[in-house]
Design a protein around this motif. Structure first.
Motif, PDB file in Angstrom:
ATOM      1  N   ASN A  58       0.879  -1.420   0.165  1.00 56.95           N
ATOM      2  CA  ASN A  58      -0.026  -0.577   0.072  1.00 56.95           C
ATOM      3  C   ASN A  58       0.830   1.542   0.256  1.00 56.95           C
ATOM      4  OD1 ASN A  58      -2.506  -0.787   0.130  1.00 56.95           O
ATOM      5  ND2 ASN A  58      -2.870  -0.434   2.315  1.00 56.95           N
ATOM      6  N   ASP A  74      -6.960   3.267 -11.054  1.00 64.42           N
ATOM      7  CA  ASP A  74      -6.732   1.495 -10.564  1.00 64.42           C
ATOM      8  C   ASP A  74      -6.183   2.073  -9.711  1.00 64.42           C
ATOM      9  OD1 ASP A  74      -7.768   1.310 -12.946  1.00 64.42           O
ATOM     10  OD2 ASP A  74      -6.197   0.725 -14.109  1.00 64.42           O
ATOM     11  N   SER A  77      -7.872   3.006  -6.302  1.00 67.65           N
ATOM     12  CA  SER A  77      -8.548   2.851  -5.418  1.00 67.65           C
ATOM     13  C   SER A  77      -9.038   1.577  -4.953  1.00 67.65           C
ATOM     14  CB  SER A  77      -9.721   2.171  -7.109  1.00 67.65           C
ATOM     15  OG  SER A  77      -9.289   1.208  -7.916  1.00 67.65           O
ATOM     16  N   SER A  78      -7.060   0.970  -4.911  1.00 72.00           N
ATOM     17  CA  SER A  78      -7.414  -0.343  -4.663  1.00 72.00           C
ATOM     18  C   SER A  78      -6.443  -0.116  -3.485  1.00 72.00           C
ATOM     19  CB  SER A  78      -5.954  -1.118  -5.580  1.00 72.00           C
ATOM     20  OG  SER A  78      -4.554  -0.674  -5.423  1.00 72.00           O
TER      21      SER A  78
END
Length: 186
Positions: A58, A74, A77-78
């Motif tokens: 992260n 992308d 969002s994770s």
């Protein structure tokens, strides 16, 4: 040390994430000998390693996302920004100067602060336990590799500098405890 902004400490939470009844049942199995100390220690070590992999991935994904705005949506969002302690302006809403400041030397996702978060997470969770520290070190490397896969190749140089600095702090602690470091990043 507490990582993130939540009110609970990730090092004192139940490693198995059980509810109250499950926790009580689990304790009974330990008391009865159904679950050994060795099995319990291994379960905690696996949980610890998985948390570090996720935390590392992260942090490094967020750091790298600021360099390629085409990949930002992308990746962003994770990422669980709360879990890594970032509470500032939404990155997707930043202008280029704000994003650049975020990865500057003094920025939240700069080399110093990101490597410190990663190494502190491992050092706080590992304490003076060589095996936990080594597992944490490997977790950072695994998280880094996951970030590379998500990125689709080589990450920006800042991520490699961050990895090197975080591992150096962990290696220093392992060496101080008499442990041996095998560099698996090559």
């Amino acid at each position: 040390m507490q990582i993130g902004t939540g009110s609970s400490n990730p090092y004192t939470q139940s490693a198995l994430g059980l509810n109250e009844k499950e926790t009580q049942d689990f304790k009974e199995k330990i008391k009865s000998g159904e679950i050994s100390g060795k099995a319990l220690s291994q379960a905690y070590l696996v949980e610890y390693s998985l948390k570090i992999e996720s935390y590392s991935a992260n942090n490094l994904q967020a750091q790298s996302a600021l360099f390629d705005l085409d990949k930002v949506k992308d990746i962003l969002s994770s990422i669980d920004f709360d879990a890594i302690g970032y509470t500032g302006k939404a990155i997707a809403d930043m202008n280029p100067d704000e994003a650049k400041a975020l990865v500057s030397e003094e920025g939240f996702f700069g080399v110093s602060q990101t490597s410190k978060r990663l190494s502190d997470f491992v050092l706080s969770g590992g304490g003076n336990d060589l095996e936990r520290l080594k597992e944490g070190r490997e977790g950072i490397i695994t998280g880094f590799n996951e970030a590379e896969k998500m990125w689709g190749g080589k990450l920006p140089d800042i991520s490699y500098e961050t990895l090197e600095k975080a591992l150096a702090k962990i290696d220093e602690k392992i060496t101080a405890l008499g442990g041996n470091i095998l560099d698996t990043t090559a």
